[in-house]
Design an enzyme around this catalytic site. Structure first.
Site, PDB file in Angstrom:
ATOM      1  N   ASN A  95       0.805  -1.219   0.000  1.00  0.00           N
ATOM      2  CA  ASN A  95       0.000   0.000   0.000  1.00  0.00           C
ATOM      3  C   ASN A  95       0.842   1.275   0.000  1.00  0.00           C
ATOM      4  OD1 ASN A  95      -2.316   1.915   0.938  1.00  0.00           O
ATOM      5  ND2 ASN A  95      -0.861   1.932   2.649  1.00  0.00           N
ATOM      6  N   TYR A 160       5.932   8.891 -10.805  1.00  0.00           N
ATOM      7  CA  TYR A 160       4.863   8.197 -10.074  1.00  0.00           C
ATOM      8  C   TYR A 160       3.972   7.419 -11.031  1.00  0.00           C
ATOM      9  CZ  TYR A 160       0.721   7.629  -7.079  1.00  0.00           C
ATOM     10  OH  TYR A 160      -0.342   7.124  -6.378  1.00  0.00           O
ATOM     11  N   THR A 162       4.690   6.311 -13.982  1.00  0.00           N
ATOM     12  CA  THR A 162       5.472   5.207 -14.542  1.00  0.00           C
ATOM     13  C   THR A 162       5.474   4.021 -13.588  1.00  0.00           C
ATOM     14  OG1 THR A 162       6.887   6.693 -15.811  1.00  0.00           O
ATOM     15  CG2 THR A 162       7.763   4.504 -15.324  1.00  0.00           C
TER      16      THR A 162
END
Length: 256
Positions: A95, A160, A162
């Site tokens: 997460n 981010y 990517t």
């Protein structure tokens, strides 16, 4: 937290969550505790007060292991600590992420490496650390958080987005490699979830209204809105679902 269905097979399950003491991660920790799962989580900042709150509210205390997930050795050690305390990890929730904005022409090599370390590299090595235990246990579920940002073609944070796209490739490869071990690997892509961090850094009335206008459902997303999907992917209710990406965004990527 909104009442969620009970998944009986999650009771007693050994769950490991990265970034499980704040934002979406905190909602996930609470949701799994309310299922009767044994939850361990990592993050850099102190989460002792959060653990106190969870014990008071759910009657169960999560195991907090301080860890910078970009330190692979520390991440492996944290998984080992959780496994020693709760048994082999059978549910991994990758997460933790950082969506720091930096335009393409401003990205340095150091920033790129930092972003990949948090948003993609740690996912791989957390999975690598739990897979042997899942194999020995006869199966497990890995849930990799992505984002709708790359699906929308958003600009302004190319490192981010990517990494978000790469998470889907990683998810599919792991699902293929470890399906014979009954290890399921799925991605979950939230929309704009109004965590406290998002409110502090990015939310303005105008930006929020523009985003909600793109949603089919006109309510804003809260961290608790993501928990049901994660519990479903972790449980045997989704036992024949793997290599997939579940989107919870109010309908943004449907409408473009």
């Amino acid at each position: 937290m909104t009442d969620l269905p009970i998944f009986p097979d999650l009771k007693g399950a050994s769950v490991f969550i990265t970034g499980g003491g704040s934002g979406i991660g905190a909602a996930l920790t609470e949701a799994f505790l309310r299922q009767g799962a044994k939850v361990a989580f990592v993050q850099r900042s102190d989460a002792s007060a959060f653990c106190d709150d969870m014990q008071a509210e759910t009657g169960q205390r999560p195991l907090f292991v301080p860890c910078d997930i970009t330190d692979v050795a520390a991440l492996r050690a944290a998984v080992a600590t959780a496994s020693a305390a709760h048994g082999p990890v059978t549910v991994l929730v990758n997460n933790a992420a950082n969506d720091k904005r930096l335009a393409t022409l401003d990205v340095t090599e150091e920033f790129w490496d930092w972003s990949m370390a948090i948003n993609l590299k740690a996912y791989f090595f957390a999975a690598q650390a739990v897979i042997p235990g899942m194999q020995a246990a006869g199966g497990g579920s890995i849930i990799n958080f992505s984002s709708i940002s790359y699906m929308m073609g958003n600009g302004g944070f190319p490192a981010y987005t990517t990494a978000n796209s790469g998470i889907n490739g990683l998810t599919r490869s792991l699902a293929r490699d470890f399906g014979p071990d009954r290890i399921r690997v799925n991605a979950l892509a939230p929309g704009w979830v109004l965590t406290q961090k998002q409110k502090d850094l990015w939310v303005t009335p105008e930006a929020l209204q523009a985003h909600v206008d793109r949603q089919c459902l006109k309510d804003t997303l809260a961290p608790a809105d993501i928990a049901g999907g994660v519990l479903f992917l972790a449980s045997s209710a989704s036992r024949m679902m793997t290599g997939q990406a579940l989107v919870i965004d109010g309908g943004v990527v449907v409408t473009g």
